[in-house]
Design a protein around this motif. Structure first.
Motif, PDB file in Angstrom:
ATOM      1  N   SER A  24       0.654  -1.152  -0.074  1.00  0.00           N
ATOM      2  CA  SER A  24      -0.077  -0.062   0.008  1.00  0.00           C
ATOM      3  C   SER A  24       0.929   1.374  -0.121  1.00  0.00           C
ATOM      4  N   LEU A  25       1.988   1.274   0.708  1.00  0.00           N
ATOM      5  CA  LEU A  25       2.852   2.330   0.852  1.00  0.00           C
ATOM      6  C   LEU A  25       3.618   2.484  -0.577  1.00  0.00           C
ATOM      7  N   ALA A  26       3.977   1.494  -1.509  1.00  0.00           N
ATOM      8  CA  ALA A  26       4.590   1.335  -2.638  1.00  0.00           C
ATOM      9  C   ALA A  26       3.495   1.969  -3.667  1.00  0.00           C
ATOM     10  N   LEU A  27       2.394   1.567  -3.427  1.00  0.00           N
ATOM     11  CA  LEU A  27       1.382   1.899  -4.404  1.00  0.00           C
ATOM     12  C   LEU A  27       0.956   3.651  -4.251  1.00  0.00           C
ATOM     13  N   PHE A  28       1.158   4.032  -3.094  1.00  0.00           N
ATOM     14  CA  PHE A  28       0.933   5.490  -2.543  1.00  0.00           C
ATOM     15  C   PHE A  28       2.206   6.220  -3.413  1.00  0.00           C
ATOM     16  N   SER A  29       3.059   5.848  -3.175  1.00  0.00           N
ATOM     17  CA  SER A  29       4.231   6.583  -3.773  1.00  0.00           C
ATOM     18  C   SER A  29       4.286   6.547  -5.059  1.00  0.00           C
ATOM     19  N   ALA A  30       3.930   5.187  -6.006  1.00  0.00           N
ATOM     20  CA  ALA A  30       4.229   5.085  -7.493  1.00  0.00           C
ATOM     21  C   ALA A  30       2.905   5.950  -7.828  1.00  0.00           C
ATOM     22  N   GLY A  67      -1.812  13.762  -8.405  1.00  0.00           N
ATOM     23  CA  GLY A  67      -1.408  12.372  -8.270  1.00  0.00           C
ATOM     24  C   GLY A  67      -1.561  11.907  -6.731  1.00  0.00           C
ATOM     25  N   MET A  68      -0.984  12.948  -5.917  1.00  0.00           N
ATOM     26  CA  MET A  68      -0.971  12.394  -4.315  1.00  0.00           C
ATOM     27  C   MET A  68      -2.371  12.281  -3.814  1.00  0.00           C
ATOM     28  N   LYS A  69      -3.228  13.068  -4.371  1.00  0.00           N
ATOM     29  CA  LYS A  69      -4.696  12.977  -3.902  1.00  0.00           C
ATOM     30  C   LYS A  69      -5.144  11.632  -4.259  1.00  0.00           C
ATOM     31  N   LEU A  70      -4.888  11.279  -5.268  1.00  0.00           N
ATOM     32  CA  LEU A  70      -5.383   9.819  -5.731  1.00  0.00           C
ATOM     33  C   LEU A  70      -4.680   8.857  -4.980  1.00  0.00           C
ATOM     34  N   GLY A  71      -3.063   8.858  -4.896  1.00  0.00           N
ATOM     35  CA  GLY A  71      -2.439   8.014  -4.094  1.00  0.00           C
ATOM     36  C   GLY A  71      -2.825   7.800  -2.683  1.00  0.00           C
ATOM     37  N   VAL A 125       6.143  13.594  -1.348  1.00  0.00           N
ATOM     38  CA  VAL A 125       5.673  15.122  -1.796  1.00  0.00           C
ATOM     39  C   VAL A 125       6.855  15.660  -2.518  1.00  0.00           C
ATOM     40  N   THR A 126       8.197  15.623  -2.081  1.00  0.00           N
ATOM     41  CA  THR A 126       9.256  16.157  -2.822  1.00  0.00           C
ATOM     42  C   THR A 126       9.308  15.408  -4.067  1.00  0.00           C
ATOM     43  N   LEU A 127       9.179  14.182  -4.265  1.00  0.00           N
ATOM     44  CA  LEU A 127       9.464  13.703  -5.578  1.00  0.00           C
ATOM     45  C   LEU A 127       8.341  14.193  -6.687  1.00  0.00           C
ATOM     46  N   SER A 128       6.856  14.206  -5.851  1.00  0.00           N
ATOM     47  CA  SER A 128       5.830  14.590  -6.861  1.00  0.00           C
ATOM     48  C   SER A 128       5.894  16.120  -7.294  1.00  0.00           C
ATOM     49  N   PHE A 129       6.539  16.894  -6.474  1.00  0.00           N
ATOM     50  CA  PHE A 129       6.923  18.354  -6.805  1.00  0.00           C
ATOM     51  C   PHE A 129       7.806  18.435  -7.880  1.00  0.00           C
ATOM     52  N   PHE A 130       8.981  17.783  -7.449  1.00  0.00           N
ATOM     53  CA  PHE A 130       9.998  18.063  -8.575  1.00  0.00           C
ATOM     54  C   PHE A 130       9.745  17.170  -9.972  1.00  0.00           C
ATOM     55  N   ALA A 131       8.911  16.221  -9.996  1.00  0.00           N
ATOM     56  CA  ALA A 131       8.490  15.600 -11.047  1.00  0.00           C
ATOM     57  C   ALA A 131       7.730  16.243 -12.013  1.00  0.00           C
ATOM     58  N   ALA A 132       6.398  16.816 -11.338  1.00  0.00           N
ATOM     59  CA  ALA A 132       5.591  17.688 -12.084  1.00  0.00           C
ATOM     60  C   ALA A 132       6.286  19.022 -12.481  1.00  0.00           C
ATOM     61  N   GLN A 133       7.014  19.792 -11.934  1.00  0.00           N
ATOM     62  CA  GLN A 133       7.724  21.045 -12.253  1.00  0.00           C
ATOM     63  C   GLN A 133       8.681  20.733 -13.327  1.00  0.00           C
ATOM     64  N   THR A 134       9.500  19.473 -13.428  1.00  0.00           N
ATOM     65  CA  THR A 134      10.428  19.275 -14.585  1.00  0.00           C
ATOM     66  C   THR A 134       9.590  19.037 -15.786  1.00  0.00           C
ATOM     67  N   MET A 135       8.523  18.426 -15.727  1.00  0.00           N
ATOM     68  CA  MET A 135       7.687  17.843 -16.865  1.00  0.00           C
ATOM     69  C   MET A 135       7.135  19.012 -17.384  1.00  0.00           C
ATOM     70  N   LEU A 136       6.657  19.971 -16.399  1.00  0.00           N
ATOM     71  CA  LEU A 136       6.031  21.207 -16.873  1.00  0.00           C
ATOM     72  C   LEU A 136       6.917  22.246 -17.472  1.00  0.00           C
ATOM     73  N   GLY A 137       8.093  22.506 -17.205  1.00  0.00           N
ATOM     74  CA  GLY A 137       9.164  23.517 -17.578  1.00  0.00           C
ATOM     75  C   GLY A 137       8.574  24.872 -17.686  1.00  0.00           C
ATOM     76  N   SER A 138       9.477  25.625 -18.060  1.00  0.00           N
ATOM     77  CA  SER A 138       9.075  26.994 -17.819  1.00  0.00           C
ATOM     78  C   SER A 138       8.151  27.342 -19.067  1.00  0.00           C
ATOM     79  N   PRO A 139       7.295  28.209 -19.196  1.00  0.00           N
ATOM     80  CA  PRO A 139       7.357  29.079 -18.085  1.00  0.00           C
ATOM     81  C   PRO A 139       6.160  28.858 -16.996  1.00  0.00           C
ATOM     82  N   ALA A 140       5.612  27.591 -17.059  1.00  0.00           N
ATOM     83  CA  ALA A 140       4.470  27.365 -16.153  1.00  0.00           C
ATOM     84  C   ALA A 140       4.948  26.688 -14.918  1.00  0.00           C
ATOM     85  N   SER A 141       6.120  26.350 -14.729  1.00  0.00           N
ATOM     86  CA  SER A 141       6.896  25.610 -13.330  1.00  0.00           C
ATOM     87  C   SER A 141       6.994  26.646 -12.419  1.00  0.00           C
TER      88      SER A 141
END
Lengths: 257, 304
Positions: A24-30, A67-71, A125-141
């Motif tokens: 369940s913890l692995a699923l939450f993270s993934a 994603g975290m609100k789903l996880g 939280v940390t991984l989610s944040f950086f994952a989302a911002q990296t994919m978003l790229g500027s100027p949105a991130s």
């Protein structure tokens, strides 16, 4: 206090020797990180097409946590299972024979469960944040140093930890996985959303544990007629968690195993 | 030493244990006997604090179970075989219990060896047969090398070899000077393992005695008499000072006499008899006799 330490070691051993809790913890993270990645990827393409008002409303931090609100379902399952599986399997009788002082047993269980949720949430939280911002790229991130971002990250960890504590407390009162999940899943994933979108009810609905706590997940102030802010919302969630944990404690003290 | 002091446990309207007091001494196997529903399990659950007594208490070497630091090192209990999470391995289950009482993890392998589960230590307990689960329960009880051992119906689900094994184990543990308290609803089982007996019915103490004494006092011998004239036969026997009781289906049971005496009296007074034979009530019957009232009352309660 040495027996509390041993009781914590006991709870930790129980968590790591069960596939269901580990999974369940692995699923939450993934789920959290994968959806954050997907989301960022999709938004990178559509951000430029949004009009100025929509771009201004767009909250890259809150959206990256979708994603975290789903996880979170999986984290709730983790919290509930660590408590209720003891009752459904009968292992509670071995556990209480080993740690007969109910207060010590309950404290150790809550402490171990929430500490585990805290550590895993901090990573997620940390991984989610950086994952989302990296994919978003500027100027949105946005970056960590931007307004409200660090607050949202710290808040996200607290939010997940308190939701887990709330779930564990409720499970201690109800003692049944099915019953507890039957209340928590609709509450967190349907009722809150529905009530929150009905104008008149919204004033009350914002005080529900997950809605109140989730205000901190955004870096921009929410629109709507809410009276709660990021930190007062967090206080409301904390109050819910304290209430559930206290009720669980009284149930544990009073009832036979 | 276990001291049960005026233990009472109520579940709503039902009185499961009613002012029960007795002591269990070290160095011997003490049997805890009673029909199903007599309150045996409730009493044993109260001994390790799983159930809160409505009143009274249980002391183990002068302390309530909750007051014992690292209780698994003092008391080992097998209350029900399936008191474990089926998703955990036998090893994982015992490892957690060991950690909770700061018992060295090396002890887990030792007790698994003792109960013969070494080969299945890494298998998940959910797939265990009742017999294997029972052995794992025994392993958990032995984990802390405790002075006091509680076993609730330990032979349940065991094969004949397992039953023999657990009987020997209990005797060995008592021989080492430990307090061994074992419940059963079968008198015959107790006769084989226990030296001392605590018998309860309907939550109350019925007997607290040695097994030998219990057998001597309760196994009843009588002369079984089948006759078409039971009243006359009874008067004839009474005339000679012989006490009779009514058996099932009009049969007479003459107590404290011999086959020869009854035969001679029947012949002398010309009473027709179809059958005269010596009988001895089995231990099981003696036990049923003793607890009959308790069982009847309980059946009544359930119907209501």
């Amino acid at each position: 206090m040495s027996d509390t330490g041993a009781a914590v070691a006991f709870e930790w051993t129980k968590i790591r020797t069960l596939r269901s809790t580990v999974w369940s913890l692995a699923l939450f993270s993934a789920a959290s990180v994968v959806v954050a990645l997907l989301f960022g990827y999709v938004m990178r393409g559509t951000y430029a097409d949004l009009d100025a008002a929509a771009q201004a409303r767009f909250d890259p931090v809150a959206s990256g946590f979708s994603g975290m609100k789903l996880g979170m379902i999986a984290l709730v399952v983790f919290g509930v299972l660590t408590v209720s599986s003891e009752y459904s399997t009968g292992s509670i009788r071995s556990s209480l024979a080993a740690v007969p002082r109910r207060g010590v047993f309950y404290a150790a269980k809550l402490l171990t469960g929430t500490a585990t949720a805290l550590v895993v949430s901090a990573v997620v939280v940390t991984l989610s944040f950086f994952a989302a911002q990296t994919m978003l790229g500027s100027p949105a991130s946005v970056s960590l140093s931007d307004d409200g971002v660090l607050r949202a990250l710290i808040g996200g960890v607290l939010y997940m930890t308190l939701i887990c504590a709330f779930s564990m407390g409720l499970a201690s009162v109800l003692r049944s996985s099915a019953l507890t999940m039957g209340i928590l899943v609709p509450l967190f994933f349907m009722i809150s959303t529905i009530l929150n979108s009905i104008p008149g009810v919204q004033k009350v609905a914002q005080f529900l544990p997950d809605l109140a706590g989730s205000l901190i997940l955004r870096s921009k102030e929410p629109h709507g007629d809410g009276v709660l802010t990021a930190w007062t919302g967090m206080a409301v969630l904390a109050a819910w968690a304290v209430l559930a944990v206290a009720a669980g404690y009284f149930a544990m003290r009073r009832r036979d195993a | 030493m276990i001291e049960v002091q005026k233990l009472t446990k109520r579940y709503g309207e039902t009185l499961a244990v009613d002012g029960l007091s007795f002591q269990v001494r070290p160095g011997r196997v003490t049997g805890f006997l009673g029909p199903n529903g007599a309150g045996k399990s409730t009493t044993m659950r109260a001994m390790i604090g799983l159930d809160r007594p409505s009143s009274g208490q249980v002391l183990i070497d002068g302390k309530r179970y909750e007051q014992i630091a690292q209780p698994l090192r003092k008391v080992g209990a097998l209350l029900e075989a399936k008191a474990l999470h089926g998703g955990r391995t036998a090893y994982g289950h015992l490892l957690g219990l060991a950690r909770s009482n700061r018992i060295p993890p090396s002890r887990v392998g030792e007790v698994l060896e003792t109960v013969g589960l070494s080969a299945t230590a890494k298998k998940r307990a959910g797939g265990f047969s009742l017999g294997m689960a029972q052995r794992l329960g025994v392993a958990a009880a032995l984990l802390g090398d405790p002075e006091v051992l509680l076993f609730d119906e330990p032979v349940n689900g065991l094969d004949p070899e397992g039953i023999l094994w657990i009987r020997e184990l209990m005797k060995k543990l008592a021989g080492e000077g430990r307090t061994v308290f074992v419940s059963s609803h079968l008198m015959s089982e107790m006769a084989l393992t226990a030296e001392h007996l605590i018998v309860i019915g309907q939550g109350r103490l019925l007997a607290d005695t040695t097994v030998e004494d219990f057998i001597a006092r309760n196994s009843r011998s009588y002369i079984h008499i089948r006759t078409p004239e039971p009243e006359r036969m009874r008067d004839v026997l009474a005339g000679d000072g012989i006490r009779t009781e009514k058996g099932p289906e009009g049969v007479l049971e003459a107590l404290g006499t011999t086959l020869e005496t009854v035969g001679k009296l029947a012949s002398k007074h010309q009473v027709t008899v179809y059958e005269i034979s010596p009988r001895t009530a089995s231990l099981e019957e003696a036990f049923m006799q003793l607890t009959a009232d308790a069982v009847d009352f309980r059946a009544d309660l359930e119907v209501r």
